[in-house]
Design an enzyme around this catalytic site. Structure first.
Site, mmCIF file in Angstrom:
data_model
loop_
_atom_site.group_PDB
_atom_site.id
_atom_site.type_symbol
_atom_site.label_atom_id
_atom_site.label_comp_id
_atom_site.label_asym_id
_atom_site.label_seq_id
_atom_site.Cartn_x
_atom_site.Cartn_y
_atom_site.Cartn_z
ATOM 1 N N HIS A 146 -1.098 -1.648 6.195
ATOM 2 C CA HIS A 146 -0.761 -0.970 4.938
ATOM 3 C C HIS A 146 -1.888 -1.082 3.908
ATOM 4 O O HIS A 146 -2.779 -1.933 4.014
ATOM 5 C CB HIS A 146 0.521 -1.562 4.346
ATOM 6 C CG HIS A 146 0.409 -3.027 4.083
ATOM 7 N ND1 HIS A 146 -0.260 -3.554 2.998
ATOM 8 C CD2 HIS A 146 0.858 -4.089 4.799
ATOM 9 C CE1 HIS A 146 -0.207 -4.860 3.036
ATOM 10 N NE2 HIS A 146 0.468 -5.217 4.134
ATOM 11 N N GLU A 202 6.612 -7.770 8.673
ATOM 12 C CA GLU A 202 5.715 -8.931 8.662
ATOM 13 C C GLU A 202 6.495 -10.214 8.934
ATOM 14 O O GLU A 202 7.721 -10.265 8.780
ATOM 15 C CB GLU A 202 5.011 -9.031 7.293
ATOM 16 C CG GLU A 202 4.044 -10.183 7.142
ATOM 17 C CD GLU A 202 2.860 -10.152 8.101
ATOM 18 O OE1 GLU A 202 3.072 -10.365 9.321
ATOM 19 O OE2 GLU A 202 1.726 -9.942 7.639
#
Length: 176
Positions: free
Chosen positions: A8, A81
């Protein structure tokens, strides 16, 4: 089949050098710009499917890319994550955090171990290989997940694994 892995864009916590696991730190203006630049640089790549982490920083990056290449996004929780537990939000240079990361089976207090992260990511990669065997897949995810994906494709020792890093909005390509 090719797998393209993207981390990201820059988040507020990335810019503050803070540990950002499952905490949903938003993209900065720089992160949005990074995603837009990446979307333009990859729009001619043969991407058939986009998978994304559900966390907003990854999903927003995926949405910017998806607009450029006109693909739907499939959200997969296994791309989230690692849950860093008590280390969420601490400085990335925190000595205790750095040491804890080296102990792969250690479940971080209130979080998950690297082995748990590895299990869910490896299971996803095995599934991608079966489900999309004749397609090229773009995955938008996070630094820790990207490290595990790299280990899936690359033989390495613990030190190599620990040192692997992918920059915000960088792309890495693997062949199945």
């Amino acid at each position: 089949m090719r797998l393209f892995v993207v981390r990201h864009g820059q988040t507020v916590w990335n810019s503050e050098n803070r540990v950002c696991g499952i905490t949903d730190s938003p993209l900065t203006n720089k992160g949005i710009t990074q995603a837009k630049e990446l979307s333009q640089s990859i729009k001619d790549r043969p991407i058939d499917v986009i998978l994304s982490s559900p966390l907003s920083r990854a999903l927003q990056t995926a949405e910017i890319i998806a607009c450029s290449i006109e693909k739907e996004i499939i959200i997969d929780d296994r791309l989230t994550e690692q849950n860093y537990g008590c280390y969420e939000g601490v400085d990335r240079d925190n000595v205790d955090f750095k040491e804890a990361k080296k102990h792969f089976p250690f479940r971080l207090a209130g979080g998950e171990s690297l082995l748990q992260l590895g299990q869910r990511v490896y299971n996803l990669l095995d599934e991608i290989k079966k489900t999309y065997s004749n397609q090229n897949v773009l995955v938008v995810t996070h630094g820790g997940v990207s490290r595990v994906i790299n280990a899936y494709f690359t033989d390495q020792n613990n030190e190599d694994f620990y040192r692997f890093h992918i920059e915000n909005c960088a792309i890495k390509e693997y062949n199945y």
